[in-house]
Design a protein around this motif. Structure first.
Motif, PDB file in Angstrom:
ATOM      1  N   GLU A 192       0.522   0.369  -4.286  1.00 22.48           N
ATOM      2  CA  GLU A 192      -0.239  -0.734  -4.879  1.00 22.48           C
ATOM      3  C   GLU A 192      -1.532  -0.961  -4.105  1.00 22.48           C
ATOM      4  O   GLU A 192      -1.688  -0.513  -2.981  1.00 22.48           O
ATOM      5  CB  GLU A 192       0.610  -2.015  -4.868  1.00 22.48           C
ATOM      6  N   GLU A 193      -2.444  -1.678  -4.715  1.00 24.19           N
ATOM      7  CA  GLU A 193      -3.712  -2.031  -4.070  1.00 24.19           C
ATOM      8  C   GLU A 193      -3.487  -3.250  -3.189  1.00 24.19           C
ATOM      9  O   GLU A 193      -3.081  -4.300  -3.694  1.00 24.19           O
ATOM     10  CB  GLU A 193      -4.735  -2.420  -5.156  1.00 24.19           C
ATOM     11  N   ARG A 223       0.832  -1.219   0.000  1.00 26.34           N
ATOM     12  CA  ARG A 223       0.000   0.000   0.000  1.00 26.34           C
ATOM     13  C   ARG A 223       0.858   1.256   0.000  1.00 26.34           C
ATOM     14  O   ARG A 223       0.542   2.237  -0.657  1.00 26.34           O
ATOM     15  CB  ARG A 223      -0.879   0.018   1.249  1.00 26.34           C
ATOM     16  N   ASN A 273      -5.357  -4.923   0.503  1.00 21.68           N
ATOM     17  CA  ASN A 273      -6.131  -4.762   1.736  1.00 21.68           C
ATOM     18  C   ASN A 273      -6.031  -5.998   2.609  1.00 21.68           C
ATOM     19  O   ASN A 273      -6.843  -6.201   3.496  1.00 21.68           O
ATOM     20  CB  ASN A 273      -7.611  -4.519   1.403  1.00 21.68           C
TER      21      ASN A 273
END
Lengths: 430, 563
Positions: free
Chosen positions: A163-164, A159, A166
């Motif tokens: 970048e994505e 993150r 979660n």
């Protein structure tokens, strides 16, 4: 407890053995303590060792009650991931600025279950394990590290690289991941400051004669201690890079003594302890301890040495040690007690590097306005005071920040500093 | 009043909730005797969790509480506080650990549920037999007894004495100062030890809050941390004795060490060959100027022999290498060009400054010789020192003077001191620390501290560090005007069952038990007892029990756990 509105608060820098001892004692006396620690956990160097000489007490168990006290003590603000940035003022009224890095995990809601690091897709070398194991970008340095609250390493978290991801947020059932956590700046008023920043170990790579980094299965003392640790990278199995158990181990003493010009006081005993480690886990393996002066001061340590010899440890007087590749294994060339060239072939070599000032000592000394001595450790007693005083009134120093010493001496200095802080005068007579 | 037990199980998010069938646990316990409520909550240690507990305690008028959750290390205190806040005695509570001991380690859910039910039932059954216990607070005496008037004892006394804290300093001899008062320069600073000690004596004598008892010994110490009763026995000029009673809260033992005498030294010619002296004798000659100084003579060649008696005592005395380096420097200053050899086994120069100091002696001309065995003989032209080198070859030195560095040993009277204070001795005969690493300045008895060489050979500077550490401990825990709360979960003896066999006295590690010969029963001092349970297990007549760990409580708990 805070009757004086913070005017007799104490700042303790470093949450190793000295810092923990002093903080607990000061809190007991009714002082409010701000304990600043750079790393994400407290316990310092001690928690890397599973057992402690000469009684082979488990170090983690030994200091766990102290750590527990620290966590539950309302008079101690435990500031991990923190650094002292600025100090002004004088004894009795210092102004201190501390920067606390965001951890991105709420210590209040996290229960330490570890779901987040299981979910994290990033993997990198764990420095705490000397690179012998991997950790995630959200991590605690080792199982059992306290506080048991992970933090995010922003250099490696996806993150923070734009970048994505979660993964940890989704894995946490307690919504403890706080992505908008911010670095904090704390301005503290304190009456006294205690430096308890500990030691570092000499960089082995530049001393090419010892083969570190070049010859396989040549380890530093800390790496060996981690191999032995049940919460370490091999869960306590002593093994070679190949995965096999070594049939012979040599521990080389006084690595870097020539360079530093002093004896690091605890390495002989630490190495004898390593002989015990090998004897304990691999009773058939041979252990050689290559030493110059066998330094076993005090009423109990020679008995420990004698016991290790009884258990088969081979103590070898050796100078001019050179470590190179054997075929197979590791070859050690040295000069024996008579000055004659000799050789030893083993599967594994453990180097016992000299204690050196901890990283950042110079920077911290400048911030505090106190001097280092010729060896780079904090100078003692510059104020005409005892060994825990510095050149500046109200600033004290304890433990290995002033030079190599064993745990008992560290604890005594911490308590001496407590005496000086509580009576408001520098330790005086020696 | 009837018991009304509330049972609460914490889901700890998914940690317990996903691994244990919580409803099954609630079903299994709700019909147990005295259980009026069995309920679950997501995270019991959270604010809402604690409020949930408090609300239920109130509405259900609970008298006892059982929580099944995490390790007591983590949240026992949390829930005990909830009890206190809700008007329940915190000892009418039991926590059972179903996270670390079940959910995190028992992979099979059915098995985990079954184990949780057993633990929950055991805890519920146990809590029915709990007794309310209450804390006690004891006033403390902040005064301190210091035994030994050497530098360690004086350093502790000076640090501790204040208008709120009187210090009784007890010294066996006529004067304060100990060994150091007769010393010249001490390493590593080379400042005068004698001057330092004398300055300390002046400070002690000028301090209104230090009572110095000269020609005196401590003859009785009874009591516990915060409240010791001490008898100091002083010798009077007419040969009689005077007993003084003093009350203190803590004691510091600073009785120092002595130097080994006898055979190991005699074997090397001490007492039979002229010019063979001990390091202490050389120290005195250097201090009084009979060697070195103005008008003093100085030997032209000297051999220091290290580790004298080391094999006999079984340890390294730590300070002798540095002491010989210092004395070598002083001799070389007194007689330029003299030959000084230091015959050593292993150089012991631990720490940042020591090696540099030793190298200073080498630069000044000292010759370091590593050797494995030494013999000393007299001859017409001087003293012969033969010693073997690393290669097995022998070498002979002719010198004017031989200085023997004997081991440091415990002072005479240490055994009696240990017995009086109920402090143990280590295998070397020095006083034993409470913990070699974490409490090197404390004895195993609460409130008794160890300073200087009483617990092992120490240099002057390390002795002072340890004395100051004792002071740090006292200053942080024995605070004038404060009370101390002794452990509540302690043992007690039922006098009607006690047969006076005194088995319990032998197993008590804390000196908490005394025997009363008049009543032929033993008695436990609750302020000293730590509740270890040794005496309970050892008592052959079941006369001892431990509050909160009674036979009944443990039996009921076990019955349910193994049913």
């Amino acid at each position: 407890m805070d009757e004086n509105n913070g005017h007799d608060d104490v700042l303790v820098i470093g949450a190793g053995m000295a810092g923990i001892e002093a903080s607990l004692r000061l809190a007991l006396a009714g002082r409010h303590v701000h304990l600043v620690e750079e790393s994400p956990c407290f316990g310092g160097s001690v928690i890397r060792f599973e057992d402690i000489y000469p009684n082979m007490d488990c170090a983690t168990c030994m200091i766990a009650p102290l750590q527990q006290d620290l966590l539950q003590n309302a008079s101690i603000d435990l500031l991990t991931l923190s650094r002292v940035e600025k100090v002004s003022g004088n004894a009795g009224k210092f102004k201190v600025r501390v920067k606390k890095k965001a951890s991105y995990v709420s210590a209040e809601t996290c229960i330490g279950c570890g779901m987040c690091f299981e979910a994290c897709p990033v993997s990198l070398d764990n420095d705490f394990e000397e690179g012998m194991a991997q950790r995630k970008a959200i991590y605690v340095p080792a199982a059992g590290a306290l506080p048991n609250v992970p933090s995010i390493d922003t250099d490696n978290c996806l993150r923070f690289k734009g970048e994505e991801c979660n993964a940890c947020i989704e894995a946490c059932m307690f919504e403890a991941i706080v992505m908008d956590d911010k670095d904090e700046v704390l301005d503290l008023d304190v009456a006294a400051i205690l430096v308890a920043t500990g030691y570092g170990l000499m960089d082995l790579k530049p001393m090419k004669r010892f083969g570190y980094g070049k010859v396989p299965d040549v380890l530093s003392s800390v790496a060996f201690a981690r191999l032995y640790a049940s919460n370490g990278p091999t869960e306590g199995e002593l093994k070679l890079r190949s995965g096999d158990a070594p049939s012979s181990v040599a521990v080389v003493q006084c690595v870097g003594r020539e360079e530093t010009g002093y004896c690091s006081a605890v390495c002989c005993l630490n190495s004898l302890k390593f002989a015990h480690y090998v004897d304990h886990k691999l009773p058939d393996a041979a252990v050689h301890v290559l030493h110059t002066d066998m330094c076993v001061p005090g009423k109990t340590h020679q008995r420990f040495r004698d016991k290790m010899v009884e258990h088969g440890a081979d103590l070898v007087f050796a100078t001019d040690v050179k470590v190179g590749k054997g075929s197979p294994g590791v070859k050690i060339a040295y000069k024996d007690g008579a000055g004659k060239a000799a050789e030893l072939k083993v599967d594994m070599v453990v180097l016992a590097p000299a204690f050196v000032p901890s990283e950042g000592s110079k920077e911290l000394a400048d911030i505090l306005g106190v001097p280092l001595d010729g060896t780079g450790f904090f100078a003692q007693g510059g104020n005409g005071g005892g060994p825990v005083s510095t050149a500046k009134e109200g600033i004290y120093v304890a433990g290995c920040a002033t030079g190599p010493k064993g745990i008992s001496q560290v604890v005594m200095e911490a308590d001496m500093a407590v005496a000086a802080i509580l009576t408001g005068t520098d330790g005086g007579v020696s | 009043m009837a018991r009304r037990i509330g049972f609460f199980i914490c889901e700890c998010g998914p940690n317990i909730g996903e691994n244990v069938d919580i409803d099954a646990v609630l079903n299994a316990v709700e019909d147990m005797d005295d259980v009026v409520l069995a309920a679950r909550f997501g995270l019991m240690c959270s604010g809402p969790g604690k409020d949930f507990l408090k609300a239920n305690i109130k509405t259900e008028k609970l008298t006892h509480l059982v929580v099944a959750a995490c390790s007591p290390k983590q949240h026992e205190l949390t829930f005990m506080e909830v009890c206190e806040d809700s008007g329940i005695n915190p000892f009418l509570f039991q926590l059972t650990n179903i996270r670390e001991q079940v959910a995190w380690v028992t992979k099979d859910k059915e098995e985990a549920t079954e184990k949780t039910i057993r633990l929950a039932k055991a805890a519920i059954r146990r809590v029915r037999y709990h007794d309310p216990l209450s804390k006690t607070a004891l006033a403390v005496n902040a005064d301190v007894l210091v035994i030994g008037g050497g530098v360690a004892g004086m350093a502790a006394a000076l640090r501790l004495a204040s208008p709120e804290r009187r210090v009784h300093l007890v010294e066996r001899s006529s004067s304060l100062g100990g060994r150091v008062v007769a010393q010249g320069p001490i390493y590593p600073t080379m400042a005068s030890g004698g001057e330092m000690a004398t300055a300390m004596v002046d400070l002690v004598e000028g301090n209104d809050w230090i009572v110095v008892h000269r020609y005196s010994e401590v003859s009785v110490v009874v009591g516990f941390f915060g409240n010791f009763e001490v008898v100091v026995t002083g010798e009077l000029e007419d040969g009689g004795t005077l007993e003084t009673k003093v009350n203190v809260g803590a004691g510091v033992v600073a009785t120092g060490a002595e130097v080994l005498e006898g055979k190991p030294l005699e074997d090397l010619g001490h007492g039979s060959i002229d010019g063979v002296v001990s390091s202490a004798e050389l120290e005195a000659m250097l201090a009084d100027g009979s060697i070195g100084g103005k008008g003093g003579k100085a030997p032209k060649s000297v051999a220091f022999v290290q580790c004298v008696g080391r094999d006999e005592v079984g340890y390294c005395s730590e300070i002798c290498c540095m002491n010989s380096a210092k004395q070598a420097r002083l001799l070389l200053e007194a007689a330029k060009g003299a030959k000084v050899h230091i015959l050593y086994r292993d150089l012991c120069v631990p720490g940042r400054d020591q090696q540099a100091f030793l190298e200073g002696a080498v630069k000044a001309g000292a010759n370091l010789v590593r050797t494995t065995s030494v013999e000393v003989g007299g001859s017409k032209g001087g003293i012969t020192v033969s010693h073997s080198l690393g290669d097995g070859k022998a070498e002979k030195l002719m010198v004017d003077m031989v200085v023997l560095s004997p081991a440091m040993v415990p002072p005479t009277g240490t055994e009696g001191m240990a017995e009086m204070l109920n402090v143990e001795l280590d295998p070397s005969g020095f006083l034993l620390e409470a913990h070699a690493k974490l409490e090197p300045m404390a004895a195993g008895i609460d409130g008794i501290y160890l300073a200087g060489s009483a617990s092992g050979p120490r240099s002057v500077s390390d002795s002072i560090v340890q004395a100051e550490a004792c002071a740090g401990r006292v200053l942080s825990s024995l605070i004038p005007g404060r009370t101390i709360e002794p452990e509540i979960r302690v043992s007690h003896i039922l006098e009607t069952l006690c047969t006076g066999c005194q088995t319990c006295l032998e197993v008590c590690c804390y000196g908490a038990i005394v025997y009363d010969p008049m009543k032929n029963v033993s008695h436990i001092n609750a302020a000293i007892c730590r509740g270890c349970g040794n005496c309970v297990a050892a008592c052959p007549s079941n006369a001892i029990s431990l509050y909160h760990f009674t036979y009944k409580q443990l039996y009921q708990e076990i019955v349910e756990a193994i049913r």
